[in-house]
Motif scaffolding. Structure first.
Motif, short mmCIF file in Angstrom:
data_model
loop_
_atom_site.label_atom_id
_atom_site.label_comp_id
_atom_site.label_asym_id
_atom_site.label_seq_id
_atom_site.Cartn_x
_atom_site.Cartn_y
_atom_site.Cartn_z
N VAL A 177 0.86 -1.19 0.00
CA VAL A 177 0.00 0.00 0.00
C VAL A 177 0.90 1.23 0.00
O VAL A 177 1.87 1.29 0.76
CB VAL A 177 -0.90 0.00 1.25
N PHE A 178 0.58 2.19 -0.88
CA PHE A 178 1.43 3.37 -1.02
C PHE A 178 0.63 4.65 -0.82
O PHE A 178 -0.57 4.67 -1.05
CB PHE A 178 1.98 3.47 -2.45
N ASN A 179 1.36 5.72 -0.44
CA ASN A 179 0.82 7.06 -0.62
C ASN A 179 1.18 7.47 -2.03
O ASN A 179 2.36 7.48 -2.39
CB ASN A 179 1.47 8.04 0.37
N TYR A 180 0.19 7.83 -2.81
CA TYR A 180 0.41 8.08 -4.23
C TYR A 180 0.86 9.53 -4.45
O TYR A 180 0.36 10.44 -3.80
CB TYR A 180 -0.90 7.82 -4.97
N SER A 181 1.81 9.71 -5.36
CA SER A 181 2.22 11.08 -5.67
C SER A 181 2.36 11.21 -7.19
O SER A 181 2.90 10.33 -7.84
CB SER A 181 3.56 11.39 -5.03
N LYS A 182 1.87 12.34 -7.71
CA LYS A 182 1.96 12.52 -9.16
C LYS A 182 3.39 12.80 -9.58
O LYS A 182 3.80 12.45 -10.66
CB LYS A 182 1.14 13.73 -9.57
N LEU B 125 6.00 4.03 0.20
CA LEU B 125 5.43 2.78 0.72
C LEU B 125 4.92 2.99 2.15
O LEU B 125 5.64 3.52 2.99
CB LEU B 125 6.52 1.69 0.71
N ILE B 126 3.67 2.59 2.39
CA ILE B 126 3.16 2.64 3.78
C ILE B 126 3.47 1.31 4.46
O ILE B 126 4.03 1.27 5.55
CB ILE B 126 1.62 2.86 3.78
N GLY B 127 3.11 0.22 3.80
CA GLY B 127 3.38 -1.08 4.41
C GLY B 127 3.11 -2.19 3.43
O GLY B 127 2.54 -1.99 2.37
N THR B 128 3.52 -3.40 3.81
CA THR B 128 3.42 -4.56 2.92
C THR B 128 2.68 -5.67 3.64
O THR B 128 2.78 -5.80 4.87
CB THR B 128 4.85 -5.06 2.60
N PHE B 129 1.95 -6.47 2.88
CA PHE B 129 1.29 -7.65 3.45
C PHE B 129 1.70 -8.82 2.58
O PHE B 129 1.58 -8.77 1.36
CB PHE B 129 -0.23 -7.45 3.40
N GLN B 130 2.25 -9.90 3.24
CA GLN B 130 2.62 -11.07 2.45
C GLN B 130 1.90 -12.27 3.02
O GLN B 130 1.74 -12.40 4.22
CB GLN B 130 4.13 -11.31 2.52
#
Length: 2027
Positions: free
Chosen positions: A66-71, A77-82
């Motif tokens: 999950v990311f904070n999106y930037s143009k 990156l906020i965090g990862t789930f595996q």
């Protein structure tokens, strides 16, 4: 098999930001949409689906980030789930809510909630029901779980994930949300719904698919527009100009893209010209031959002249062959060059060797040519022999519109390296071997029942015998040879089992093998079908490649329709020209190649074609197992049916092969199969078991229904009809049996999809570049990422295919090479991706384009399987129009990627006329538009063949015994229908086609949607109509589910017509669009509504014909009726009656602009309706407003306008891309106020004329310079360090070649000193002079050339050398850069791979690539550099442009533009009306467009004249008298005009009324004439401003023919700021060959330029300084006059400024240097094909200025007369040829023959040294050769009559080569040739001091030896070897000669004369020859004494002794008996 992930929410997020998530599984990643401004919870609710090809392993991992999106920046990156998928695999469905972890693997508060499902192979898992799979019970095989029935595929993921059964519409909506999400940051540029919507129809390959594969990264879909518009507000940037048709890309599951190009491009004849120059031959094998060359192209032959007794003839003859044939025919023609010797009237001569190659190979070369390359000759009769010599030639193939750039010619030396310049395409090895091509022909089937002879039918009627009426045989054509099989009498299923063997060099230089089945007939044989095999597709030349191999496989042949009329109008189609319109037959064949071992003695050395029996195909296995295929089709719509056939009932027939064909289709395929399979019964029973129960009726057969029911069409409008397929859609289905080779098509489909995706991506990128959207490089990176993942995906999919059973060798090899190529491409794409930066974008784009071509090439499968499907429209049982659908496009597979791109989709197809009827306008009118749904697959897989149809129908079956449920429907009845309103916002069109004779059109647009059509109003006389009209289609009924309509609306067809007062409207072009759809439950609000205007490309046939700017919306009419629809609000107050304008939200936003027009004049106006134009006027119109020029009162007297500048104000869109075109029209004012239109011009883009005010901060400069070029290049530069200090630039007067112009670019507002020094070379030279002979060696003799010797030509030749040197340096630099890049790429790939892999190979490559470079460097260094250094800088040079001056200086349109006025229709067939012929005149002027109001500072500038507006400082346009001086230097490569392949050219010049024909001075029989002439003409501008220089061919009788001409617009040159009146020389001198030509001195020119440009200066200071603006230049200040007196002068300084005028701020621009330009000669009869080139230049001097000096003398150099005296002193070691009659002893009667000029007319022989026994000969014999020599070109000039009948002498230039030959004289038979040596007088090896030191090395190893030139040495003596070839073609020394060469000029020779032979004056003494050399019969005793005494002394003594002994024995035997008797008797 698939893994589904539903991503629901992410909660516990911190802060407020845009969020995006990415899910990755097995390397394939999907992105979600961006959620804007969400705080703690992000609700994604999206579903992703990964089709998987192999079972998921329990420990594989799914990752979600999950990311904070930037143009702008990278996403954070906020965090990862595996998650490990073990539980998923076991249970099939899992729901999870879990926390994310950050980079450091520690948990954070954010948590994620997802659901995962896994559908395994056996279909048992989860919520899916078993109906998805086949009705047969599934087998659960533990190991790999493969389909029991799908034998050939281990990949079987299922497509329609959530579909339950085709007819019901459940869950489709979730299906829709598995959209692919863009990768990386590739989404940014796709801002609001731009003028280009996303779905593009590619220009080049229109039939692209939208894959149903849902992982489609970074492509926008229409539903994504919401997301996209959230990313950025709608910026004007997002609007673009059409380059590709926009048909919004809703990547949907139900529809395919339509093809937009209608006309078949193949098969139409075009003009081609093959030009071949035969230069010379070398090393021909054979003794003393008289060679000539035969040049053969296709059927035409031409011969060179014959050269006598030489092994290295020099021809330099030029041949041209003209053709008018289709491209396919042209490129298959063979070019054959053969060397023949001793051919004469009676004998055909013997072939020495030949070389052949097809025209296509030449055409694919860069520039379509081979230049100065050596062809290797070989003897086709004798394979064991090696090479037979080399032939040096140029070959070029020009099509219409290609221009060939010939490398510039001067004396060539470096091309003697034969091995390095072979005539072979890149990648072909120089040693080609002989190979045998075995083409096996097994059998054919499905031949048409044809016999065109009436006799056959009569026979049948009379005798009643019913034989098959066709006698087929197969003919194979390859490399110019033909082979035929035997004829199989009367057979539709002939069996041959024969092989045809060709012997040809390998790799062959012919690309295609043509295979034709022909019908043998007594009268003439006709082709039944033709197939071409492209050798490049069935072989691979790489190191892991394979030889050509093919089959055994079936090839399908297509051709004309199978209707058996007497004359087949489409017979050409059967010959392979054009696209076949029907299936003809299929042929089983194979091909193999074997390289011959020529050393093997048994080998048959002939190259004749052989035919022999072959074994039949052993195992049916390799051709594939017979399978039953099922083809289903549904016709959803048939509209736009041409009105000609509207009154009869129409039906459609679908065929696949012969199945479904009503005439002679295959009725009982069972028999067919028995024949095929041998054991048909078992096979059939097996098929029956597998087929599903629905076929369980009596015979197990399903009757195919291949055509729809006939129906009467209804009227749509006056051009078109439609069939009433409303709710009931007819279906067809056909069963057919084919060998199952689907794997081939599957692999091709996967590659095609990768290619389509790549093409789409590239179109996007180009679009972005074109419309200047931000960050195209990011999109390119995304494209590359897609490409690499696609390639790797292919490798994994194809890997499974390795062990498939029924495969030919080609299948295996192709698979391997495709996997290698794609793997490699994937790696390169990854590497490239990292290298794509803003600045490297363009180059990388080119590389990616190459990837695309390669993919397309790889995807084309040479071995056919299932034939293509044909859809025919029949009217009254006559075949009218057809469409052809490749079977691979609709082939079904369980694996998504392998599916055909149109399988189970609705595709719009346009039917076209067959064959030649489809050419030209007839082929552009649509015959019918159909929406058709097709599905083709194995019968046993046919369960979901209806799955892709729009939902909401019931199936209607045929009535049978019991109504079985899944029997294919005969029609579909739609129960659901939706009602819509379509709004078509037709705004404007531009650059339309000129359909009327006035050169304009009266266009209106007709919009078709389903079965309705409407028209816009007609706008008269324009090519850029602004209709501004809204068309409303009410109550449009669409059948199917509502939500499907939203994604998948049908397409809209827009046709543009030209209204004619009489007759029907003319078609002008067509385009397609997809509407934006609003359902009744959606809001009409941004971002999707209101829609934006977009550009749609209009096509007419295959060419583009303008753009349409429009928008389309489709609004559902809900339960509330029309009242719910958004109101139509537009400016209604217009007086346009019922016409609705385009509403406010959609029409563009306008602002006020002012358009200023500069009216200069009109030129070259042609007559209108036979009347001359007398009082023309120009009308300018833009967006409804306009302005008229002043009237020209008398066009003849003065064609310029009296008022120069006018302006008008107009409202234009803010967005520049939407600016309407500006129309320029010229009318002639006649009496009584009548006007006639003369011609018009549309400026389609105003961009280059828009003036944008500069920033306030930047400095202002002269307006005109700026505005007209828009080019404030300098203001934007960053200001450099010392703004006020002086920048010193050192410049030499002559920039030596080695430096590429080194100029420091200076700032606008910084001061600088430019210093001119004496160059380094000068100093060096002085030093050298002092040293004297030291170190220089012999070279010192030739000091600098004396000025008196130098002339203009010295300057010219030196300049050409410079130019070539520069070209070479550029090439080297480019090559180096490329190499560096390759190295980098290789390095990066190496880093990517495992460390070892590749590194070794890389090292090798590096060495390889370095080696040749180093060699070259060595060569260059070893060349004697001293003389070069000395000659070069001494000679002043000019600039040789190898193109027109105009191209170098932007057509001299710096402020005056030329607009061509057009009139007349555009021709439809390519041949006639080119743009040139439509030009009726030219308007000169300019335009400036700017936004109101203009900033004050411009208007307040000093000297601002308001009446000139933006055009300040423009000269007056009153008539002006000018002296024009035309210099013509030479012409090259003229097109031959006479039958002898030559021409007699002379110059003709026309300017206004002056017409000069220099006919007396024609140059006889010359294609490269040197004219060296200047012509003075007085002219008055503007009346006479177009100069025509033509070259004519002189003829003794009849008129002279034009070879070619070139036109120069002198006026633009005269007024240009580049000052093209007289080129600025490099240096200033007042005498000698480089005298200043301009009447104005440099200082005067400089002051005038400064004054005109308002530049401060020039200020001359002490110490050789001059200041101009803020630049200071320094330089020499003295000049020498003729007498050597030195004078002070500022001229050098002024000239220095002029040569760098472009660096002066404000006013600077590059001035034209002293130059020679090279202009192509064109002939109006052969448009577009260059007929030669002309080197020339033009000077112009105004008559009101001081007169210029006399013209420079450039007359051709007279050759200098020389005399070469050659004394042959002695020979030694000459081989002995004769045997003595008496003694059998070897001896030779030696004499030496020599000649200098090309032929032997001046040959001289010594006397004969008879009877040399040792090979020694003494001659003391002098030859004298007078000759004329051109020093500069190193050529001897000879003039002679070509034949007895020649009118005059022809001048030849030949290399200066002295030939000496040694011969053995014979009295009665011909003399025997023993050996020869050729010495090139300019560079030959120094003779050896003694006979011993003289060796073969001197000939073979020329490169190493020191070379001398007789022109420098004057006198040389030494020994040289004679050489000849022995039996094995090896060179051997056959003697040595001691000779002395002495060169004298004619004057010297007169002073010291010498006699020929040993005569007076200066006689040579008689040679001292041994006595034996006298003939034995004159002095027999002496000879005998000599013989006996020397050789045979001991032999004679021995013989005498032996004789004595014999006599003794004989006497003894004779007297013995008597003696014995005496003794015995005791007498």
């Amino acid at each position: 098999m698939a893994l589904l992930l539903q991503l629901r929410t992410v909660t516990g997020l911190r802060g407020k930001a845009d969020r995006i998530a990415k899910a990755v599984f097995r390397g394939l990643s999907f992105y979600t949409r961006v959620l804007e401004n969400c705080e703690d919870e992000a609700r994604f609710d999206e579903t992703f689906r990964w089709p998987v090809a192999s079972n998921i392993d329990g420990n594989e991992i799914l990752e979600i980030q999950v990311f904070n999106y930037s143009k702008v920046f990278t996403n954070r990156l906020i965090g990862t789930f595996q998650m490990v998928l073990q539980k998923v695999v076991e249970e099939g469905q899992v729901e999870v809510t879990d926390t994310l972890i950050d980079d450091n693997n520690s948990a954070i508060q954010t948590s994620i909630s997802i659901e995962i499902r896994y559908q395994a192979l056996d279909g048992t898992v989860g919520a899916w029901n078993d109906k998805e799979f086949l009705e047969t019970p599934s087998v659960h095989s533990e190991g790999e779980g493969r389909y029991p029935l799908e034998t050939d595929s281990l990949l079987s993921s299922h497509r329609q994930g959530l579909d339950i059964s085709p007819g019901k519409s459940t869950q489709q909506s979730t299906e829709r949300s598995f959209r692919s999400k863009g990768k990386e940051k590739t989404k940014e540029h796709k801002a609001g719904k731009g003028v280009f919507s996303a779905m593009k129809l590619g220009k080049t390959r229109p039939s692209k698919d939208d894959h149903r594969k849902q992982d489609e990264p970074a492509v926008l879909e229409a539903e994504d527009l919401d997301r996209k518009a959230l990313l950025q507000g709608l910026e004007p940037d997002t609007i673009s100009l059409a380059s590709v048709t926009a048909v919004t890309t809703n990547v949907s599951n139900k529809r395919s893209k339509p093809d937009i190009k209608m006309e078949p491009s193949a098969g139409r004849p075009m003009d081609y010209q093959v030009s071949i120059t035969i230069i010379e031959a070398r090393q021909l094998v054979g003794l003393n031959m008289d060679p000539m060359v035969c040049v053969e192209v296709g059927e035409e032959k031409k011969y060179t002249s014959m050269k006598e007794s030489t092994n290295c003839p020099y021809y330099n003859e030029y041949f041209v062959f003209d053709f008018h044939v289709p491209p396919d025919v042209m490129f298959d023609k063979i070019i054959k060059l053969s060397v023949i010797h001793s051919k004469n009237l009676l004998r055909s001569g013997t072939l020495v060797g030949s070389f052949k190659m097809d025209v296509g190979t030449v055409y694919t070369q860069p520039e379509h040519q081979f230049y100065h390359k050596w062809a290797i000759l070989s003897d086709p009769e004798d394979l064991t022999a090696g090479l037979k010599g080399y032939l040096k030639c140029d070959i070029a193939v020009v099509g219409k519109g290609d221009n060939i750039k010939t490398p510039h010619k001067a004396n060539e030396t470096e091309e003697d390296d034969i091995e390095g310049n072979l005539l072979l395409p890149d990648g072909v090895p120089p040693e080609r071997q002989w190979a045998r091509f075995y083409i096996k022909i097994y059998r054919a089937e499905g031949l048409p029942r044809m016999n065109t002879s009436i006799m056959a039918n009569v026979k049948k009627a009379l005798i009643g015998e019913n034989k098959d009426l066709v006698d087929p045989y197969v003919q194979v054509v390859f490399a110019g040879q033909k082979g035929k099989t035997s004829i199989q009498k009367s057979s539709y299923e002939p069996l041959w089992n024969e092989q045809i063997i060709f012997t040809e060099m390998f790799p062959p230089l012919c690309k295609r093998i043509k295979i034709q089945i022909r019908d043998s007939d007594k009268v003439n044989d006709v082709a039944i079908g033709t197939h071409f095999i492209d050798l490049r597709k069935i072989s691979n030349e790489g190191d892991k490649g394979f030889l050509p191999t093919f089959g055994p496989a079936w090839v399908n042949m297509y051709g004309s329709t199978r209707n058996y009329t007497l004359m087949d109008e489409h017979q050409e189609l059967n010959e392979g020209l054009g696209e076949g319109v029907s299936f003809r037959a299929r042929l089983l064949m194979s091909l193999a190649v074997e390289i011959l071992d020529t050393t093997n003695p048994e080998i048959n050395s002939s190259t004749e074609v052989q035919v022999e029996q072959a074994t039949s195909v052993a195992d049916q296995n390799c051709t594939g197992k017979m399978e039953e295929f099922f083809l289903f089709g549904a016709f959803l719509e048939a509209t736009m049916i041409d009105r000609k056939i509207g009154d009869k009932p129409i039906n459609f027939e679908v065929t696949i092969g012969n199945y479904g064909n009503q005439m002679d289709g295959m009725s009982k395929p069972i028999l067919q199969r028995k024949k095929e399979g041998g054991d048909g019964n078992e096979e059939e029973s097996e098929l029956l078991q597998n087929s599903s129960e629905d076929e369980g009726d009596e015979d197990g057969e399903m009757v195919s229904v291949s055509s729809s029911q006939p129906m009467k069409p209804l009227v749509t409008d006056r051009n078109y009809f439609h069939l009433p397929y409303f709710e009931r859609k007819p279906c067809i289905y056909i069963k057919s049996w084919w060998q199952d080779q689907r794997r081939r098509l599957y692999n091709a489909n996967i590659m095609d999809k990768i290619a389509d995706k790549l093409e789409e991506g590239l179109n996007d990128v180009q679009e972005m570049i074109k419309t200047e959207k931000p960050h195209p490089e990011r999109r390119l990176r995304g494209v590359l990422e897609e490409l690499s993942s696609g390639c790797l995906h292919f490798v994994t999919l194809a890997d499974k295919d390795q062990h498939h059973s029924s495969r030919t060798r080609l299948d295996r090899e192709r698979l391997k090479s495709c996997m290698r190529e794609l793997e490699n491409m994937g790696q390169q794409a990854t590497t490239l991706r990292s290298q794509v930066k803003k600045n490297t974008m363009k180059d990388k784009l080119k590389l990616v384009q190459n990837f695309l071509q390669k993919l397309r090439f790889l995807a084309d499968e040479p071995q056919h399987t299932i034939p293509d499907i044909f859809i025919w429209m029949m009217s009254n049982n006559k075949r009218i129009a057809y469409a052809r659908v490749p079977s691979k496009d609709i082939l079904y597979s369980i694996v998504d990627e392998e599916m055909g791109k149109d399988c189970a989709k609705v595709k719009t197809i346009f039917l076209k006329l067959p064959g030649k009827r489809g050419f030209g306008p007839a082929g552009w009118t649509v015959q019918a538009k159909m929406e058709i749904y097709l599905w083709l697959g194995l019968n046993k897989q046919r369960k979901d063949f209806l799955s892709g149809l729009p939902c909401g129908f019931e199936e209607k079956k045929t009535a049978r015994g019991q109504n079985l449920p899944s029997f294919p429907p005969i029609s579909l009845l739609y129960t659901k229908k939706q009602v819509f309103q379509l709004r078509a916002h037709m705004y404007q069109a531009r650059s339309l086609f000129a359909a009327d004779s006035s050169g304009l059109s009266d266009p209106f647009a007709r919009v078709f949607f389903i079965s309705q059509s409407q028209c816009t109003e007609v706008l008269n006389e324009t090519l850029c109509p602004t209709w501004d009209q809204l068309l409303v289609f009410d109550n449009v009924e669409l059948y199917g589910e509502a939500h499907e309509m939203r994604d998948d609306p049908p397409i809209i067809v827009i046709e543009i017509y030209d209204q004619d007062t009489v007759g029907k409207a003319d078609f002008m072009g067509r385009t397609f669009a997809k509407p934006v759809v609003k359902m009744s439950d959606e809001q009409y609000c941004p971002p999707r509504f209101p829609p934006q205007l977009e550009y749609y490309q209009i096509y007419r046939g295959n060419s583009t014909a303008g753009d349409l700017l429009a928008a389309f919306e489709l609004l559902q009419i809900g339960p509330g009726g029309k009242s719910d629809l958004p109101p139509i609000d537009g400016p209604m107050d217009m007086d346009r009656g019922p016409i609705l304008p385009v509403p406010l939200g959609i029409r563009p936003v306008l602002s006020k602009y002012r358009v200023e027009v500069l009216f200069w004049g009109l030129r070259d106006l042609k007559r209108v309706n036979l009347a001359q134009v007398d009082r023309p006027r120009v009308d300018i119109e833009c967006a409804g407003k306009g302005v008229q020029s002043a009237l020209i009162q008398n066009y003849k007297k003065n064609p310029n306008f009296s008022t120069l500048v006018k302006w008008f104000e107009v409202d234009l869109p803010e967005n520049e891309l939407l600016h309407p075109p500006l129309n320029i029209r010229v009318v002639d004012c006649r009496a009584f106020g009548r006007y006639t239109l003369v011609g018009s011009h549309a400026v389609s883009s105003l961009r280059k004329f828009i003036y944008r005010p500069p920033d306030k901060k930047a400095q202002h400069w002269n307006m005109t310079a700026k505005h007209l070029n828009g080019y404030l290049a300098m203001t934007n530069r960053a200001h450099r360090s010392r703004p006020t200090g002086e920048i010193v630039v050192n410049m030499e007067p002559e920039v030596p070649i080695k430096k590429m112009e080194t100029m420091v670019k200076l700032e606008a507002n910084s001061d600088a000193v430019v210093k001119l020094d004496v160059s380094e070379e000068e100093k060096e030279r002085k030093k050298k002079k002092k040293k004297g002979g030291g170190g220089g060696g012999e070279e010192v003799e030739e000091e600098e050339p004396d000025d008196s010797m130098l002339d203009w030509w010295s300057k010219y030749f030196a300049s050409i050398e410079t130019m070539k040197e520069q070209l070479r340096q550029q090439e080297a630099a480019a090559a180096e850069a490329e190499e560096k890049e390759e190295m980098e790429m290789a390095e990066e790939i190496k880093l990517d791979d495992s460390p070892m892999k590749g590194s070794k190979a890389q090292a090798k490559n590096k060495e390889k690539s370095k080696a040749p470079k180093d060699d070259k460097k060595k060569k260059q260094q070893s060349a004697p550099e001293l003389p070069e250094k000395k000659n070069k800088p001494r000679i002043d040079e000019l600039k040789v442009f190898n193109k027109e001056l105009e191209t170098e200086f932007d057509n001299f349109e710096d402020w005056l533009h030329t607009f061509n006025l057009l009139r007349g229709k555009i021709g439809d067939n390519d041949d006639n009306a080119t743009e040139e012929e439509r030009i009726v005149g030219r308007f000169k002027g300019s335009i400036c467009v700017y936004k109101m109001p203009l900033p004050d500072d411009i208007t307040k500038e000093a000297g601002y004249d308001p009446s000139f507006g933006m055009f300040q400082g423009i000269p007056s346009n009153d008539p002006i008298n000018v002296l024009v001086r035309v210099y013509v230097v030479r012409a090259t490569d003229l097109h031959p005009a006479d039958i002898n392949g030559k021409a007699d050219p002379y110059i003709a010049i026309k300017l206004g009324k002056t017409d000069i024909k220099d006919k007396e001075n024609y140059i006889s029989k010359q294609l490269n004439p040197v004219f060296g002439k200047s012509f003075d003409i007085e002219a008055t501008f503007p009346m006479e401003s177009m100069l025509t220089v033509a070259v004519y061919d002189w003829d003794l009788v009849g008129t002279d023919d034009l070879i070619g001409e070139t036109k120069i617009d002198l006026e633009n040159r005269y007024y240009s700021k580049h000052r093209a009146t007289c080129g600025v020389s490099h240096t200033y001198s007042i005498h000698g060959y480089n005298t200043w030509r301009d009447p104005m001195k440099p200082s005067q020119i400089l002051s005038k330029l400064c004054k005109d440009g308002k530049v401060d200066g020039p200020h001359y200071g002490p110490g050789g300084r001059v200041k101009v603006a803020n630049r200071v230049f320094t330089g020499p200040t003295e000049i020498e006059d003729e007498n050597g007196q030195k004078k002070q002068t500022d001229e050098h300084l002024a000239l220095a400024v002029l040569r760098h005028w472009e660096d002066i701020p404000w006013a600077g621009c590059k001035l034209v240097p002293e130059h020679v330009e090279t202009r192509p000669l064109l002939n109006p009869d052969k448009p577009g094909i260059e007929q030669g080139r002309l080197e020339m230049w033009v000077d112009m001097f105004p008559m009101d200025m001081p007169a210029p000096g006399p013209a420079i003398d450039i007359s051709p150099r007279k050759p200098k007369k020389y005399e070469l005296r050659v004394i042959v002193w002695n020979t030694d070691e000459v081989i002995l040829e004769d045997d003595d009659y008496f003694t059998g002893e070897k001896s030779s009667d030696i004499f030496v023959r020599g000649w200098l000029k090309g032929q032997q007319e001046d040959k001289q022989d010594t006397d004969v040294h008879y009877h040399s026994l040792t090979g020694e000969g003494n001659f003391n014999w002098r030859y004298i050769f007078p000759f004329d020599y051109l020093m500069a070109e190193e050529k001897i000039v000879i003039s002679k009559k070509e034949s007895m009948f020649s009118w005059d002498e022809t001048e030849y230039k030949i290399p200066a080569r002295l030939t000496l030959q040694v011969w053995d004289a014979d009295h009665f038979s011909a003399d025997d040739f023993l050996g020869a040596i050729e010495l090139d007088l300019n560079r030959f090896p120094r003779g050896a001091k003694t006979s011993k030191q003289c060796s073969l090395e001197m000939v073979t190893n020329e490169a190493e030896l020191p070379m001398i030139s007789i022109f420098k040495q004057k006198r040389v003596k030494g020994w040289w070897p004679f050489v000849a070839r022995d039996e094995n073609d090896e060179l051997e020394v056959t003697g040595k000669v001691e000779a002395e060469l002495h060169l004298l000029t004619a004057e010297e020779a007169e002073k010291s004369p010498a006699g020929l032979a040993r005569n007076e004056p200066d006689p040579l003494e008689k040679p001292n020859r041994p006595d034996t050399s006298f003939i034995w019969f004159l002095n027999p005793l002496k000879s005998i004494k000599y013989l006996i005494c020397t050789r045979y002394k001991w032999l004679i003594i021995k013989i005498v002794l032996a004789l004595l002994l014999l006599v003794m024995v004989a006497l003894f035997l004779y007297s013995m008996p008597g003696y014995m008797v005496k003794k015995l008797l005791g007498a």
